[in-house]
Motif scaffolding. Structure first.
Motif, PDB file in Angstrom:
ATOM      1  N   UNK A   1       0.836  -1.208   0.000  1.00 59.31           N
ATOM      2  CA  UNK A   1       0.000   0.000   0.000  1.00 59.31           C
ATOM      3  C   UNK A   1       0.866   1.252   0.000  1.00 59.31           C
ATOM      4  N   UNK A   2       1.980   1.215   0.728  1.00 58.16           N
ATOM      5  CA  UNK A   2       2.878   2.375   0.769  1.00 58.16           C
ATOM      6  C   UNK A   2       3.508   2.624  -0.592  1.00 58.16           C
ATOM      7  N   UNK A   3       3.893   1.572  -1.283  1.00 49.18           N
ATOM      8  CA  UNK A   3       4.466   1.728  -2.625  1.00 49.18           C
ATOM      9  C   UNK A   3       3.407   2.255  -3.591  1.00 49.18           C
ATOM     10  N   UNK A   4       2.167   1.796  -3.442  1.00 47.91           N
ATOM     11  CA  UNK A   4       1.083   2.278  -4.303  1.00 47.91           C
ATOM     12  C   UNK A   4       0.810   3.754  -4.060  1.00 47.91           C
ATOM     13  N   UNK A   5       0.820   4.180  -2.807  1.00 51.97           N
ATOM     14  CA  UNK A   5       0.596   5.585  -2.484  1.00 51.97           C
ATOM     15  C   UNK A   5       1.723   6.451  -3.030  1.00 51.97           C
ATOM     16  N   UNK A   6       2.932   5.934  -2.982  1.00 49.04           N
ATOM     17  CA  UNK A   6       4.084   6.654  -3.518  1.00 49.04           C
ATOM     18  C   UNK A   6       3.931   6.842  -5.026  1.00 49.04           C
ATOM     19  N   UNK A   7       3.554   5.777  -5.712  1.00 46.76           N
ATOM     20  CA  UNK A   7       3.377   5.867  -7.156  1.00 46.76           C
ATOM     21  C   UNK A   7       2.237   6.812  -7.512  1.00 46.76           C
ATOM     22  N   UNK A   8       1.174   6.796  -6.731  1.00 43.47           N
ATOM     23  CA  UNK A   8       0.059   7.700  -6.977  1.00 43.47           C
ATOM     24  C   UNK A   8       0.497   9.161  -6.856  1.00 43.47           C
ATOM     25  N   UNK A   9       1.344   9.448  -5.875  1.00 45.19           N
ATOM     26  CA  UNK A   9       1.824  10.817  -5.688  1.00 45.19           C
ATOM     27  C   UNK A   9       2.727  11.268  -6.822  1.00 45.19           C
ATOM     28  N   UNK A  10       3.304  10.310  -7.541  1.00 48.76           N
ATOM     29  CA  UNK A  10       4.216  10.626  -8.642  1.00 48.76           C
ATOM     30  C   UNK A  10       3.629  10.240  -9.994  1.00 48.76           C
ATOM     31  N   UNK A  11       2.326  10.099 -10.063  1.00 51.25           N
ATOM     32  CA  UNK A  11       1.663   9.579 -11.260  1.00 51.25           C
ATOM     33  C   UNK A  11       1.802  10.471 -12.487  1.00 51.25           C
ATOM     34  N   UNK A  12       2.141  11.730 -12.307  1.00 45.41           N
ATOM     35  CA  UNK A  12       2.260  12.661 -13.430  1.00 45.41           C
ATOM     36  C   UNK A  12       3.556  12.458 -14.220  1.00 45.41           C
ATOM     37  N   UNK A  13       4.526  11.739 -13.648  1.00 46.92           N
ATOM     38  CA  UNK A  13       5.749  11.450 -14.410  1.00 46.92           C
ATOM     39  C   UNK A  13       5.439  10.351 -15.427  1.00 46.92           C
ATOM     40  N   UNK A  14       5.723  10.575 -16.704  1.00 53.44           N
ATOM     41  CA  UNK A  14       5.387   9.568 -17.709  1.00 53.44           C
ATOM     42  C   UNK A  14       6.336   8.379 -17.754  1.00 53.44           C
ATOM     43  N   UNK A  15       7.544   8.528 -17.208  1.00 54.68           N
ATOM     44  CA  UNK A  15       8.547   7.473 -17.348  1.00 54.68           C
ATOM     45  C   UNK A  15       9.167   7.096 -16.006  1.00 54.68           C
ATOM     46  N   UNK A  16       9.356   5.802 -15.809  1.00 60.49           N
ATOM     47  CA  UNK A  16      10.036   5.281 -14.627  1.00 60.49           C
ATOM     48  C   UNK A  16      11.161   4.369 -15.115  1.00 60.49           C
ATOM     49  N   UNK A  17      12.331   4.504 -14.463  1.00 58.38           N
ATOM     50  CA  UNK A  17      13.488   3.672 -14.801  1.00 58.38           C
ATOM     51  C   UNK A  17      13.972   2.980 -13.530  1.00 58.38           C
ATOM     52  N   UNK A  18      14.564   1.801 -13.690  1.00 56.61           N
ATOM     53  CA  UNK A  18      15.094   1.100 -12.521  1.00 56.61           C
ATOM     54  C   UNK A  18      16.511   1.571 -12.219  1.00 56.61           C
ATOM     55  N   UNK A  19      17.177   0.912 -11.271  1.00 56.88           N
ATOM     56  CA  UNK A  19      18.507   1.347 -10.851  1.00 56.88           C
ATOM     57  C   UNK A  19      19.543   1.231 -11.967  1.00 56.88           C
ATOM     58  N   UNK A  20      19.248   0.416 -12.982  1.00 55.90           N
ATOM     59  CA  UNK A  20      20.153   0.283 -14.118  1.00 55.90           C
ATOM     60  C   UNK A  20      19.733   1.190 -15.277  1.00 55.90           C
ATOM     61  N   UNK A  21      18.772   2.068 -14.985  1.00 60.80           N
ATOM     62  CA  UNK A  21      18.253   3.057 -15.939  1.00 60.80           C
ATOM     63  C   UNK A  21      17.549   2.398 -17.123  1.00 60.80           C
ATOM     64  N   UNK A  22      16.929   1.261 -16.849  1.00 59.83           N
ATOM     65  CA  UNK A  22      16.099   0.597 -17.847  1.00 59.83           C
ATOM     66  C   UNK A  22      14.640   0.941 -17.581  1.00 59.83           C
ATOM     67  N   UNK A  23      13.861   1.249 -18.617  1.00 58.04           N
ATOM     68  CA  UNK A  23      12.444   1.596 -18.411  1.00 58.04           C
ATOM     69  C   UNK A  23      11.684   0.439 -17.774  1.00 58.04           C
ATOM     70  N   UNK A  24      10.803   0.769 -16.828  1.00 61.72           N
ATOM     71  CA  UNK A  24       9.954  -0.245 -16.221  1.00 61.72           C
ATOM     72  C   UNK A  24       8.503   0.248 -16.238  1.00 61.72           C
ATOM     73  N   UNK A  25       7.575  -0.684 -16.147  1.00 59.46           N
ATOM     74  CA  UNK A  25       6.169  -0.331 -16.088  1.00 59.46           C
ATOM     75  C   UNK A  25       5.733  -0.086 -14.658  1.00 59.46           C
ATOM     76  N   UNK A  26       4.562   0.526 -14.515  1.00 63.84           N
ATOM     77  CA  UNK A  26       4.048   0.810 -13.182  1.00 63.84           C
ATOM     78  C   UNK A  26       3.723  -0.472 -12.423  1.00 63.84           C
ATOM     79  N   UNK A  27       3.371  -1.517 -13.157  1.00 65.69           N
ATOM     80  CA  UNK A  27       3.081  -2.790 -12.500  1.00 65.69           C
ATOM     81  C   UNK A  27       4.321  -3.374 -11.840  1.00 65.69           C
TER      82      UNK A  27
END
Length: 259
Positions: A214-240
């Protein structure tokens, strides 16, 4: 035994010298000798090379960098060579002492080092380490029931922005050992309006197991306006992937960005 002797001798030599010399991403630094093993690893690209990549990519000579959870300063030192000014926060008094030492050794006058926490609420807060020693980079506002703790001053993000009025913020790094879950929602308006790249470390394992997803979901909701997410290796990842059970059971590093 021989390796231990070599390390002890090296530790004594650099402490007597007053600093450990190292080159990080092409820049020469004088660094506190009490962390010479860490500085050696950083100079050899054995400590979070992608973190230095992000700093290099998103900072320019006219940019401002903000580092919340600066520890002893590896990211601050590198950023100070890339941009116009740096604001960094480190409330742990032991880590702050080394951070300021490293800034003084290198005469980095474009860095504003603030020995306070940035938190959801201002005040006098308790913090302690999840690790073994003060200043070990695992000090957290969540660890406030430990036997040994320190009181630290905290300010809100809104207060900082109002007082400092930083210009041209292109990158914010947040590594607060679990405090990010309360902090990020209070930053949403600023982040959405200004859209700096956000380099965020998450610490869900420090939360109660029943609250992590739930905490991770709330965090993602607060940042939902960013269109792109990358992991620690700077590879694109999905919200799921960000919301997966695996992500909630591990410490993660993510880049939120418009590009």
């Amino acid at each position: 035994m021989v390796l231990g002797f070599v390390k002890s001798a090296g530790r004594a030599y650099y402490r007597a010298k007053g600093y450990f010399p190292a080159t990080i991403r092409g820049n020469d630094f004088k660094l506190d000798p009490y962390h010479f093993a860490f500085w050696s690893a950083a100079s050899q690209e054995r400590w979070e090379p992608s973190t230095f990549d992000v700093i290099t990519k998103y900072l320019s000579p006219e940019a401002t960098y903000i580092d919340i959870g600066a520890w002893i300063g590896p990211t601050v030192l590198h950023a100070a060579k890339q941009c116009k000014q740096v604001y960094c926060f480190e409330p742990d008094p032991t880590a702050l002492r080394f951070l300021n030492w490293n800034l003084d050794l290198n005469e980095l006058h474009n860095v504003h080092a603030l020995g306070v926490a940035v938190a959801a609420e201002a005040g006098l807060l308790k913090m302690a380490t999840f690790g073994d020693n003060p200043g070990d980079s695992k000090t957290s506002l969540l660890q406030n029931e430990a036997q040994y703790f320190v009181h630290v001053l905290a300010i809100t993000w809104a207060d900082f922005i109002q007082k400092a009025q930083p210009e041209n913020v292109s990158l914010i790094k947040i590594d607060t050992e679990g405090a990010e879950f309360d902090l990020i929602p209070t930053m949403r308006e600023y982040l959405e309006d200004n859209r700096p790249a956000l380099f965020l470390s998450t610490h869900a394992p420090y939360l109660d197991e029943s609250k992590r997803m739930d905490a991770m979901a709330a965090l993602l909701d607060a940042l939902s306006f960013y269109p792109n997410i990358y992991d620690e290796f700077l590879k694109p990842i999905g919200r799921d992937e960000f919301l997966s059970r695996k992500a909630s059971e591990e410490f993660g590093t993510y880049l939120f960005a418009d590009d």
